[in-house]
Design an enzyme around this catalytic site. Structure first.
Site, short mmCIF file in Angstrom:
data_model
loop_
_atom_site.label_atom_id
_atom_site.label_comp_id
_atom_site.label_asym_id
_atom_site.label_seq_id
_atom_site.Cartn_x
_atom_site.Cartn_y
_atom_site.Cartn_z
N TYR A 75 0.83 -1.21 0.00
CA TYR A 75 0.00 0.00 0.00
C TYR A 75 0.86 1.26 0.00
O TYR A 75 0.53 2.25 -0.64
CB TYR A 75 -1.00 -0.02 1.17
CG TYR A 75 -2.20 -0.86 0.82
CD1 TYR A 75 -3.25 -0.34 0.07
CD2 TYR A 75 -2.25 -2.21 1.16
CE1 TYR A 75 -4.33 -1.12 -0.31
CE2 TYR A 75 -3.32 -3.01 0.79
CZ TYR A 75 -4.36 -2.45 0.05
OH TYR A 75 -5.42 -3.23 -0.34
N ARG A 78 2.00 1.82 -3.52
CA ARG A 78 0.90 2.33 -4.34
C ARG A 78 0.62 3.80 -4.01
O ARG A 78 0.37 4.61 -4.90
CB ARG A 78 -0.35 1.48 -4.12
CG ARG A 78 -0.22 0.10 -4.74
CD ARG A 78 -1.40 -0.77 -4.41
NE ARG A 78 -2.65 -0.23 -4.94
CZ ARG A 78 -3.85 -0.68 -4.57
NH1 ARG A 78 -3.97 -1.65 -3.70
NH2 ARG A 78 -4.94 -0.15 -5.10
N HIS A 127 -14.99 0.79 -2.71
CA HIS A 127 -13.92 -0.05 -2.14
C HIS A 127 -13.05 0.71 -1.14
O HIS A 127 -11.98 0.25 -0.78
CB HIS A 127 -13.04 -0.64 -3.26
CG HIS A 127 -13.74 -1.70 -4.06
ND1 HIS A 127 -13.28 -2.17 -5.26
CD2 HIS A 127 -14.88 -2.41 -3.79
CE1 HIS A 127 -14.11 -3.10 -5.72
NE2 HIS A 127 -15.08 -3.25 -4.85
N CYS A 135 -8.12 1.94 12.57
CA CYS A 135 -7.58 1.20 13.72
C CYS A 135 -8.22 -0.18 13.76
O CYS A 135 -9.45 -0.31 13.67
CB CYS A 135 -7.90 1.97 15.00
SG CYS A 135 -7.40 1.07 16.48
N SER A 196 -12.94 -4.28 -15.70
CA SER A 196 -13.13 -5.60 -16.32
C SER A 196 -14.47 -6.18 -15.88
O SER A 196 -14.95 -7.14 -16.48
CB SER A 196 -12.00 -6.54 -15.89
OG SER A 196 -12.02 -6.68 -14.48
#
Ligand code: OAD
Length: 252
Positions: A75, A78, A127, A135, A196
């Site tokens: 992450y 990203r 999402h 937390c 997709s």
């Protein structure tokens, strides 16, 4: 039969723009493909994340329990890529489109925050967001847009923090889902772009929709048979072209 319109086709675009100008209720659903022209990797297909990494290791509660540092490193990388890049003309055109349609909702599967950064307002980040942390003990959520200094990330209470995103095997947030489904049910038109459709949410929203469907993608997908029209091309060109035509055909 799904009609296909490419960027090379000269006919059809003005008519489409004209039609869009008359639409009062529009839902746009986006996926990773809309950020591809920003230099951000998609999930599937050549070069996609899931070609190089295992989803169950990096994007599941079990994977996080097994190795929180590995998950956080992914992450972190990203987030770094997102900080080094920016929204593309497709994101900006969608933000402008919102100002032209009375009832406009954008449901994005992307956690990158680029739609918000480009100025979109009525967004459902179905999402979650990579810029929110949660937390694992108290459920407290906070925003952090800076590069992460220490991995894994901890909450001030001492418990592990996790990215506030939806992982495989997790349940969709009820409020976001209700908002997305309501928008799908009342929309005259749904535009599905850069996805997709492999994750259930897209077909789930199409199921409650009664109007037309337009797909924007580089290539036909599993969703194409459900679409009335495929606008075949990169979303960073398709949306600006549509917007341009909507603005220039005004009043005709
Ligand atoms: P995918 O990687 O599955 O699909 C990306 C789609 O974008 C493909 O159909 C490409 O053809 C298309 N595409 C690529 N570049 C494009 C461009 N410039 N313009 C238009 N289309 C382009 O990504 P998603 O469908 O978003 O979920 O994936 C859905 C979910 O699966 C993600 O949100 C993520 C992933 O696992 C979670 O992490 C829960």
């Amino acid at each position: 039969m799904t009609r296909i319109l490419t960027l090379a086709d000269s006919a059809g675009w003005s008519e489409l723009a004209q039609k869009l100008r008359g639409v009062r209720s529009l839902l746009v659903i986006t996926g990773a493909g809309v950020s591809a022209e920003s230099g951000i990797s998609t999930f599937r297909g050549a070069g996609g994340f899931w070609e190089k990494f295992r989803a169950e290791e990096l994007a599941s509660p079990e994977g996080f329990r097994r190795d929180p540092e590995l998950v956080w490193r992914w992450y972190h990388e990203r987030r770094q890529a997102l900080l080094e890049n920016q929204p593309n003309p497709g994101h900006f055109a969608l933000a402008e489109l919102e100002t032209l349609i009375p009832d406009f909702t954008l449901v994005t599967q992307n956690v990158d925050g680029y739609h918000r950064q480009a100025g979109s307002r009525n967004i459902v980040e179905i999402h979650g967001s990579i810029w929110e942390l949660r937390c694992t003990r108290e459920g407290k959520i906070w925003e952090d847009h800076l590069p992460l200094q220490v991995l894994p990330v901890y909450c001030s209470c001492g418990a592990l923090a996790r990215p506030n995103v939806l992982w495989f095997g997790e349940v969709y947030d009820g409020e976001r889902m209700r908002k997305a489904q309501a928008a799908a049910a009342r929309a005259e038109l749904i535009v599905v772009a850069g996805t997709s459709g492999m994750v259930w949410i897209v077909s789930g929203l199409l199921q409650v929709h009664r109007g037309e469907v337009i797909e924007v993608n580089l290539e036909p997908t599993d969703l194409t048979t459900q679409a009335d029209l495929l606008l075949q091309g990169p979303s960073g060109q398709v949306f600006p072209r549509l917007l341009d035509l909507m603005n220039t055909t005004e009043g005709e």
